[in-house]
Design a protein around this motif. Structure first.
Motif, PDB file in Angstrom:
ATOM      1  N   LEU A  59       6.274 -14.119 -60.111  1.00  0.00           N
ATOM      2  CA  LEU A  59       7.716 -14.348 -60.180  1.00  0.00           C
ATOM      3  C   LEU A  59       8.435 -13.648 -59.022  1.00  0.00           C
ATOM      4  O   LEU A  59       9.420 -14.164 -58.480  1.00  0.00           O
ATOM      5  CB  LEU A  59       8.259 -13.858 -61.522  1.00  0.00           C
ATOM      6  N   GLN A  60       7.925 -12.452 -58.644  1.00  0.00           N
ATOM      7  CA  GLN A  60       8.513 -11.735 -57.512  1.00  0.00           C
ATOM      8  C   GLN A  60       8.287 -12.502 -56.197  1.00  0.00           C
ATOM      9  O   GLN A  60       9.196 -12.611 -55.373  1.00  0.00           O
ATOM     10  CB  GLN A  60       7.919 -10.327 -57.420  1.00  0.00           C
ATOM     11  N   LYS A  61       7.077 -13.031 -56.026  1.00  0.00           N
ATOM     12  CA  LYS A  61       6.774 -13.794 -54.811  1.00  0.00           C
ATOM     13  C   LYS A  61       7.631 -15.059 -54.718  1.00  0.00           C
ATOM     14  O   LYS A  61       8.005 -15.496 -53.636  1.00  0.00           O
ATOM     15  CB  LYS A  61       5.295 -14.166 -54.784  1.00  0.00           C
ATOM     16  N   GLU A  62       7.910 -15.656 -55.886  1.00  0.00           N
ATOM     17  CA  GLU A  62       8.716 -16.880 -55.909  1.00  0.00           C
ATOM     18  C   GLU A  62      10.198 -16.585 -55.747  1.00  0.00           C
ATOM     19  O   GLU A  62      11.011 -17.508 -55.663  1.00  0.00           O
ATOM     20  CB  GLU A  62       8.489 -17.622 -57.224  1.00  0.00           C
ATOM     21  N   GLY A  63      10.553 -15.292 -55.713  1.00  0.00           N
ATOM     22  CA  GLY A  63      11.946 -14.917 -55.545  1.00  0.00           C
ATOM     23  C   GLY A  63      12.780 -15.049 -56.807  1.00  0.00           C
ATOM     24  O   GLY A  63      14.013 -15.042 -56.753  1.00  0.00           O
ATOM     25  N   ARG A  64      12.125 -15.163 -57.970  1.00  0.00           N
ATOM     26  CA  ARG A  64      12.849 -15.309 -59.236  1.00  0.00           C
ATOM     27  C   ARG A  64      13.063 -13.974 -59.937  1.00  0.00           C
ATOM     28  O   ARG A  64      13.772 -13.892 -60.929  1.00  0.00           O
ATOM     29  CB  ARG A  64      12.076 -16.256 -60.157  1.00  0.00           C
ATOM     30  N   LEU A  65      12.407 -12.919 -59.422  1.00  0.00           N
ATOM     31  CA  LEU A  65      12.493 -11.609 -60.044  1.00  0.00           C
ATOM     32  C   LEU A  65      12.350 -10.539 -58.985  1.00  0.00           C
ATOM     33  O   LEU A  65      11.562 -10.705 -58.046  1.00  0.00           O
ATOM     34  CB  LEU A  65      11.369 -11.455 -61.089  1.00  0.00           C
ATOM     35  N   LYS A  66      13.107  -9.471 -59.094  1.00  0.00           N
ATOM     36  CA  LYS A  66      12.937  -8.359 -58.156  1.00  0.00           C
ATOM     37  C   LYS A  66      13.074  -7.026 -58.875  1.00  0.00           C
ATOM     38  O   LYS A  66      13.712  -6.931 -59.929  1.00  0.00           O
ATOM     39  CB  LYS A  66      13.935  -8.462 -57.011  1.00  0.00           C
TER      40      LYS A  66
END
Length: 464
Positions: free
Chosen positions: A439-446
């Motif tokens: 999810l972090q790689k997809e930019g949906r979570l940080k």
């Protein structure tokens, strides 16, 4: 016409029918009729058979069961009917070393916890009044005892003298929660920081369900009973239920789909009257459209679920626990809890709760009428020309796949740890980490801040 808890029919006599008489004697009494078929139709006994039984049965019943029932001889169209009338006995009656109890139209052999509870009741004892020899007063939580003292004195249900008493004096003299210097189970549940050390399953389980098959997240509330009530209410109102905001003048008003007083009453009823000997925790299931409180119980002898909403005198399954909750001003009068729930819901404009279950399990279901509430508040906002705020404290509503489930949980609780997240979604920590990294790689979570002191932030679509 059919057999019930007070009536059974037999075409002829057999010594195995002594079980029926035993069951009647241990319950609320009843009548065994010899000379009727299983439909209640008169088939009759011959005069000779009836005469032999009238001579044989009193001695047989007394020799095997130790009781003497009344036997009536009824004659009709040249045949006979025997009515064996059995009263309810205060002492336990056994048949060949086994105990039977009439439940509905059946004769149940009592075993395990049911037999233990039955024998306790016949001796005038209660489950919460049994002692725990291994436990000591020093194990009880002094802070909880201090809070109890304040509640009891502020409500004027106990004298101010208890403020000066030691914990031992309070437990032994005022609350009478010991016997032969040993703590009763009630004392453990009420004041011990970890009652599960002595009582298995003494906690509350809350879960949020999309449907009966899928739980989105859940919590367990442990500790003494006062803490369980307080923390469970806090979780329900801040995590599991959705509140709608409206305004009264300058003041913001939060409205829940079920009145808080009704939720609190249902929770306390479950805690006070639960059958703690079952080992099963209280379960609270929260759905998008309803809330269900479920707990094991033991209804008073002769009671049905319908009697819970009647004006019968209350017979608490845990009288010591109920008495302490009364002194703490957490229950008003025994026997009115469900009626108070109903009144609170009606006054709030919500549907009355549904009460269901059996002799060993009770559930209270509240209908979540948040859709009706939203419509009413919207109309009110239009009439008053005031904006209607969006709901707060929104639980997860539409989980489908693990990534979506994770994002919605993190949006609700950005400070949650990976182990806690894994537990809520029912996955391993490694699998949870893999999904989070994706999810972090997809930019949906940080991740904002450090691993220990930071928090999660779900990226909205328009922020990408």
């Amino acid at each position: 016409m059919s057999e019930d808890k007070h009536t059974e029919w037999k075409e002829s006599w057999g010594d195995e029918h002594l079980k029926v008489i035993c069951a009647f004697a241990n319950a609320q009494g009843g009548v065994l009729e010899i000379g009727k078929n299983d439909k209640g139709q008169f088939v009759g006994l011959s005069a000779a058979s009836a005469s032999k039984l009238l001579e044989k049965l009193p001695n047989k019943i007394n020799a095997v069961l130790g009781i003497i029932p009344e036997i009536d001889h009824i004659k009709e169209t040249g045949k006979s009917l025997l009515q064996i009338k059995v009263k309810s006995y205060k002492n336990p009656i056994s048949y060949k070393g086994r105990f039977y109890y009439r439940s509905g139209s059946t004769n149940q052999e009592l075993r395990g916890n049911e037999l233990f509870d039955f024998l306790l009741g016949k001796m005038g004892r209660s489950w919460d009044g049994v002692t725990v020899p291994r436990a000591s007063i020093d194990e009880l939580d002094s802070e909880v005892l201090a809070k109890f003292r304040k509640l009891a004195v502020d409500s004027k249900r106990l004298p101010e003298d208890i403020l000066e008493e030691s914990n031992e004096e309070l437990i032994k003299k005022q609350l009478k929660l010991t016997e032969d210097n040993a703590l009763k189970r009630a004392a453990i549940l009420l004041f011990h920081p970890d009652p599960e050390k002595y009582v298995t399953g003494a906690f509350i389980k809350i879960g949020y369900f999309q449907d009966d098959a899928e739980v989105l997240f859940h919590d367990e509330v442990q500790g003494d009973l006062f803490t369980q009530v307080r923390e469970t209410m806090k979780l329900l109102l801040t995590k599991y239920l959705k509140a709608f905001i409206s305004y009264k003048g300058l003041y913001r008003v939060e409205s829940y789909p079920v009145p808080e007083s009704a939720l609190r009453e249902a929770l306390i009823n479950a805690v006070v009257h639960r059958n703690y000997g079952s080992g099963a925790p209280i379960q609270i299931r929260v759905y998008p459209d309803k809330i269900i409180f479920g707990n094991t119980c033991r209804l008073p002898s002769g009671w049905t679920v319908k009697d819970l909403t009647s004006k019968k005198q209350s017979e608490p399954y845990n009288p010591d626990i109920a008495r302490v909750f009364f002194w703490a001003n957490m229950i008003e009068t025994w026997g009115r809890g469900i009626i108070q729930m109903q009144k609170a819901c009606v006054a709030y404009g919500a549907p009355e709760p549904k009460i269901g279950g059996s002799e060993s399990h009770i559930h209270v279901e509240f209908k979540n009428h948040e859709a009706d509430m939203a419509e009413k508040l919207a109309k009110k906002a239009v009439l008053e020309k005031k904006p209607l705020k969006t709901p707060i404290k929104t639980p997860i509503e539409t989980p489908i796949k693990t990534p979506i489930k994770i994002l919605k949980i993190l949006a609700l609780n950005p400070n949650i740890t990976i182990p806690e997240l894994a537990q809520q979604i029912g996955k391993s920590e490694s699998a949870t980490w893999r999904t989070v990294r994706k999810l972090q790689k997809e930019g949906r979570l940080k991740r904002v801040g450090s691993k220990k002191g930071g928090h999660w932030e779900v990226v909205k679509k328009d922020e990408k």
